[in-house]
Design an enzyme around this catalytic site. Structure first.
Site, PDB file in Angstrom:
ATOM      1  N   GLU A 173      -8.327 -10.312  10.618  1.00 24.41           N
ATOM      2  CA  GLU A 173      -8.652  -9.664  10.318  1.00 24.41           C
ATOM      3  C   GLU A 173      -9.134 -10.004   9.245  1.00 24.41           C
ATOM      4  O   GLU A 173      -8.739 -10.673   8.104  1.00 24.41           O
ATOM      5  CB  GLU A 173      -7.607  -8.490  10.341  1.00 24.41           C
ATOM      6  N   ASN A 185       1.051  -1.056   0.147  1.00 30.52           N
ATOM      7  CA  ASN A 185       0.192  -0.138  -0.030  1.00 30.52           C
ATOM      8  C   ASN A 185       0.575   1.438  -0.093  1.00 30.52           C
ATOM      9  O   ASN A 185       1.718   1.695   0.866  1.00 30.52           O
ATOM     10  CB  ASN A 185      -0.774   0.130   1.341  1.00 30.52           C
ATOM     11  N   GLU A 231      -3.054  -3.810  19.583  1.00 26.39           N
ATOM     12  CA  GLU A 231      -2.114  -3.517  18.472  1.00 26.39           C
ATOM     13  C   GLU A 231      -1.505  -2.422  18.222  1.00 26.39           C
ATOM     14  O   GLU A 231      -1.809  -1.289  18.286  1.00 26.39           O
ATOM     15  CB  GLU A 231      -3.387  -3.955  17.578  1.00 26.39           C
ATOM     16  N   HIS A 238     -13.951  -4.686  11.622  1.00 29.15           N
ATOM     17  CA  HIS A 238     -13.711  -3.514  11.001  1.00 29.15           C
ATOM     18  C   HIS A 238     -14.713  -2.436  12.033  1.00 29.15           C
ATOM     19  O   HIS A 238     -15.573  -2.745  11.477  1.00 29.15           O
ATOM     20  CB  HIS A 238     -13.045  -3.009   9.944  1.00 29.15           C
ATOM     21  N   ARG A 245       0.836 -10.949  13.957  1.00 30.62           N
ATOM     22  CA  ARG A 245       0.220 -10.107  12.543  1.00 30.62           C
ATOM     23  C   ARG A 245       0.780 -10.462  11.492  1.00 30.62           C
ATOM     24  O   ARG A 245      -0.184  -9.469  10.680  1.00 30.62           O
ATOM     25  CB  ARG A 245      -0.068  -8.691  13.314  1.00 30.62           C
ATOM     26  N   ASP A 281      -6.511  -0.865  17.570  1.00 31.03           N
ATOM     27  CA  ASP A 281      -5.057  -0.392  16.579  1.00 31.03           C
ATOM     28  C   ASP A 281      -4.238   0.907  17.277  1.00 31.03           C
ATOM     29  O   ASP A 281      -5.082   1.837  16.513  1.00 31.03           O
ATOM     30  CB  ASP A 281      -5.345  -0.315  15.191  1.00 31.03           C
ATOM     31  N   ASP A 326      -5.927  -3.506   2.013  1.00 33.49           N
ATOM     32  CA  ASP A 326      -4.389  -3.855   0.934  1.00 33.49           C
ATOM     33  C   ASP A 326      -4.182  -4.820   0.344  1.00 33.49           C
ATOM     34  O   ASP A 326      -3.526  -5.208   0.279  1.00 33.49           O
ATOM     35  CB  ASP A 326      -3.641  -2.186   1.555  1.00 33.49           C
ATOM     36  N   GLU A 348       2.398  -6.692  11.024  1.00 35.68           N
ATOM     37  CA  GLU A 348       1.658  -6.513  10.238  1.00 35.68           C
ATOM     38  C   GLU A 348       3.004  -5.754   8.975  1.00 35.68           C
ATOM     39  O   GLU A 348       3.239  -6.145   8.113  1.00 35.68           O
ATOM     40  CB  GLU A 348       0.627  -5.365  10.249  1.00 35.68           C
ATOM     41  N   TRP A 360       2.559   7.323  11.746  1.00 38.07           N
ATOM     42  CA  TRP A 360       1.513   7.351  11.531  1.00 38.07           C
ATOM     43  C   TRP A 360       0.865   6.143  11.492  1.00 38.07           C
ATOM     44  O   TRP A 360       1.098   4.861  11.426  1.00 38.07           O
ATOM     45  CB  TRP A 360       1.207   7.546   9.315  1.00 38.07           C
ATOM     46  N   HIS A 399      -3.023  -9.970   9.214  1.00 37.95           N
ATOM     47  CA  HIS A 399      -3.591  -8.460   9.032  1.00 37.95           C
ATOM     48  C   HIS A 399      -3.738  -9.171   7.874  1.00 37.95           C
ATOM     49  O   HIS A 399      -3.592  -9.848   7.574  1.00 37.95           O
ATOM     50  CB  HIS A 399      -2.114  -7.723   8.197  1.00 37.95           C
ATOM     51  N   TYR A 423      -6.034   7.540  12.565  1.00 41.58           N
ATOM     52  CA  TYR A 423      -6.399   6.612  12.057  1.00 41.58           C
ATOM     53  C   TYR A 423      -7.419   5.649  11.890  1.00 41.58           C
ATOM     54  O   TYR A 423      -8.472   5.259  13.751  1.00 41.58           O
ATOM     55  CB  TYR A 423      -4.979   5.638  12.304  1.00 41.58           C
ATOM     56  N   ARG A 443     -13.457  -4.306  15.962  1.00 37.40           N
ATOM     57  CA  ARG A 443     -11.764  -3.875  16.469  1.00 37.40           C
ATOM     58  C   ARG A 443     -13.202  -2.202  16.388  1.00 37.40           C
ATOM     59  O   ARG A 443     -13.773  -1.959  15.026  1.00 37.40           O
ATOM     60  CB  ARG A 443     -10.863  -3.189  15.322  1.00 37.40           C
ATOM     61  N   HIS A 471      -2.207   1.791  16.283  1.00 39.80           N
ATOM     62  CA  HIS A 471      -1.346   2.180  15.114  1.00 39.80           C
ATOM     63  C   HIS A 471       0.063   2.899  14.856  1.00 39.80           C
ATOM     64  O   HIS A 471       0.675   3.853  14.647  1.00 39.80           O
ATOM     65  CB  HIS A 471      -2.434   2.530  14.692  1.00 39.80           C
TER      66      HIS A 471
HETATM   67  C1  CS2 Z   1      -4.244  -1.017   9.958  1.00 39.21           C
HETATM   68  C2  CS2 Z   1      -3.928  -1.623   8.465  1.00 39.21           C
HETATM   69  O1  CS2 Z   1      -5.696  -3.386   9.844  1.00 39.21           O
HETATM   70  C3  CS2 Z   1      -4.404  -2.336  10.536  1.00 39.21           C
HETATM   71  O2  CS2 Z   1      -4.197  -3.329  11.677  1.00 39.21           O
HETATM   72  O3  CS2 Z   1      -3.174  -0.948  10.700  1.00 39.21           O
HETATM   73  O4  CS2 Z   1      -5.301  -0.354   8.136  1.00 39.21           O
HETATM   74  C4  CS2 Z   1      -3.054  -0.522   7.893  1.00 39.21           C
HETATM   75  O5  CS2 Z   1      -3.292   0.971   8.289  1.00 39.21           O
HETATM   76  C5  CS2 Z   1      -2.874  -0.226   6.446  1.00 39.21           C
HETATM   77  O6  CS2 Z   1      -2.380  -2.078   5.957  1.00 39.21           O
HETATM   78  C6  CS2 Z   1      -1.998  -0.073   5.825  1.00 39.21           C
HETATM   79  O7  CS2 Z   1      -1.771   0.207   4.183  1.00 39.21           O
HETATM   80 MG    MG Z   2      -2.792  -2.639  12.644  1.00 36.64          MG
END
Ligand code: CS2
Ligand code: MG
Length: 403
Positions: free
Chosen positions: A340, A37, A237, A122, A284, A211, A317, A263, A403, A313, A159, A147, A213
Site C-alpha cells: 500500500e 494512530n 480488504e 488510493h 497485511r 477496503d 499513519d 493490518e 469503524w 499496510h 471510510y 484502491r 474496513h
Molecule cells: C486503512 C487505513 O489503509 C488502509 O487500508 O485501513 O487507512 C486505516 O484506516 C488507518 O491506517 C487507521 O489508522
Molecule cells: Mg485497510
C-alpha cells in the site's frame, strides 16, 4: 559497541508520528516507527517509561535476543501498544545493522527477489464522477493498482472518502472522536454497480482494490464478494472484523474474490489460523505494528507455506520509516504481493527524508545503508503533537459498530 542513547521523537507535520531513535557508542543512529494512530501517547509512554532504560548498554547487533527479551520479558504480551513499541526497537536495530555493514537492509535479508515492489495508490470520490477522476489521476501518475473507495448516497461520511479536503486523513484533531453512521444494506446495494462502472470505464487491466474496513458480517461479506466476482478485484480488504476467523471461513466458502486482512494484527500468533487455513490471499501486517522486520519475515514465511502473499499496510499513519522497513522486507521475500502506498504530504517527506523511490508503478527502498530514512529533528520539533482520534461508527439506532 553498545546502545548508548535512546529517545522517542513525537512530531505532527499534518498528522502525528512517533519515532524511536537509538544511538550506539560508535555514533551509529537507527530509527524505528512507533506510530499507533489515535493512541500514539500510549506507545510513547511504553517506550519512555518502560523500555528505553532496558536498551541502554545492550549490544545493538543482538536484534533477535532484544526482540525476545522485550517480548517475553514483559510477561504481558502482544497487542498493538506493546508490539508497536517492540516493532520500533526491532526496526531501529536493523537500521543500525545495515549502517554497520554498509548495506541496505534488504541485502541483509537475502537480497532482492524483484526489481521493485508493486504498489497501490488510493482513489476516492463522494460519487462516481469524482471516483472515476480520482482513479484516472492515480493511473496517470503511473500506478498499476488503485484502491477505490466511494461515498454511499444514504451516508454523510464513509471510510476512505475525504470530505472538504484533497487527501483523506481519518484521524481528526479534536477532543473527541468524530461519529460516523453506518448502513450495511445501503453499502451492499451500492458497491457492486460502482465496480461494474469502474471496469466499464477502465477495462480489465488496472488492479482494483477495495477496503470494507471491518464492517460486514460473514454472510454480508460473502454476498459482496460474490457480487464483485465479475469485476475481478485484486482484493477485497478487511471484509469482517479480523479477530473472527470463522466469519472469514464463511466468506471463503461462498466467493472466489481474493481476500486481504491483517493490518490490525500484532504477532504471528494473530495471523496463524487465517494463514494455516488459507482464509485469505494476502496478509497485511506491517513492520510498524506486527513486531518489526524480524517478525514480519516470520509471518510472510508462514504465509508462503499456504501460497499467501504479502500486502503490507501503508497508510499515512505508517511513517516513512515504517514504509521503508516494509519495502526492504517486500523486496527480499519470495511471496511479495503488493504494498500500500498512501502518499505522505510533502511536509512529512521533508521531516523524514528517504531513499525509497517510485518508478513505473513500483517502489524501491534504495541502496543507502540501513533503511535509507533520516529524521530532520529541527523540523520535527516545529510540529508538536496534537491530540487526534480515529472516528467511531454507529448504526442508525445508535448501536456501536466497527469503524
Ligand atoms: C486503512 C487505513 O489503509 C488502509 O487500508 O485501513 O487507512 C486505516 O484506516 C488507518 O491506517 C487507521 O489508522
Ligand atoms: Mg485497510
Amino acid at each position: 559497541m553498545i546502545i548508548e542513547h535512546a529517545e522517542v521523537i513525537v512530531t505532527s507535520p499534518g498528522r502525528n508520528f512517533v519515532t524511536l531513535k537509538l544511538v550506539t557508542s560508535d555514533g551509529v543512529v537507527g530509527y524505528g516507527d512507533a506510530t499507533l494512530n489515535g493512541r500514539e501517547l500510549a506507545v510513547v509512554s511504553y517506550l519512555r517509561d518502560h523500555l528505553l532504560a532496558l536498551l541502554i548498554g545492550r549490544d545493538p547487533q543482538r536484534i533477535e535476543d532484544t526482540w525476545q527479551y522485550l517480548y517475553r520479558g514483559a510477561y504481558w504480551r502482544g497487542g498493538p501498544v506493546t508490539m508497536t513499541a517492540i516493532s520500533a526497537v526491532d526496526v531501529a536495530l536493523w537500521d543500525i545493522k545495515g549502517k554497520l555493514a554498509g548495506l541496505p537492509v534488504y541485502q541483509l535479508l537475502g537480497g532482492a527477489c524483484r526489481d521493485g515492489c508493486l504498489v497501490y495508490a488510493h482513489a476516492f470520490g463522494r460519487d462516481m464522477p469524482e471516483l472515476v477522476a480520482s482513479v484516472s489521476a492515480q493511473l496517470e501518475l503511473g500506478y498499476r493498482a488503485v484502491r477505490a473507495q466511494v461515498g454511499v448516497p444514504q451516508l454523510a461520511k464513509v471510510y476512505g472518502v475525504a470530505v472538504g479536503r484533497e487527501t483523506y486523513e481519518p484521524a481528526t484533531r479534536a477532543a473527541l472522536p468524530d461519529e460516523e453512521l453506518w448502513d450495511a444494506g445501503a453499502y451492499l446495494r451500492h458497491i457492486p454497480p460502482v465496480f461494474a462502472a469502474l471496469r466499464a470505464q477502465f477495462g480489465p487491466e488496472p488492479a482494483l482494490l477495495h477496503d470494507v474496513h471491518h464492517r460486514l458480517t460473514g454472510l454480508q461479506a460473502a454476498q459482496l464478494g460474490r457480487a464483485l466476482e465479475p469485476h475481478d478485484l485484486f482484493w477485497l480488504e478487511d471484509v469482517t472484523p479480523a479477530e473472527n476467523p470463522d466469519a472469514l471461513r464463511l466468506v471463503r466458502a461462498h466467493t472466489i474474490t481474493p481476500l486481504a486482512i491483517g493490518e490490525v494484527f500484532n504477532t504471528i500468533w494473530d495471523c496463524r489460523t487465517i494463514l494455516q487455513d488459507r482464509l485469505v490471499d494476502y496478509i497485511r501486517t506491517s513492520a510498524t505494528h506486527a513486531g518489526g522486520i524480524s517478525h514480519l519475515r516470520r509471518i510472510f514465511t508462514l504465509a508462503e507455506l499456504s501460497q499467501i502473499r504479502s500486502g503490507c499496510h501503508g497508510a499515512t499513519d505508517i511513517s516513512p520509516v515504517g514504509m521503508a522497513a516494509a519495502l526492504h522486507v517486500g523486496l527480499a521475500i519470495p511471496n511479495f504481493g503488493i504494498q500500500e502506498h498512501m502518499r505522505h504530504e510533502p511536509l512529512v517527506d521533508d521531516v523524514f527524508p528517504h531513499a525509497y523511490r517510485f518508478d513505473d508503478g513500483r517502489l524501491h527502498p534504495g541502496d543507502e545503508p540501513g533503511l535509507g530514512v533520516a529524521l530532520d529533528e529541527a523540523l520535527a520539533a516545529r510540529h508538536p503533537y496534537v491530540a487526534a482520534y480515529l472516528p467511531v461508527n454507529r448504526l442508525g439506532d445508535g448501536t456501536m459498530h466497527d469503524w
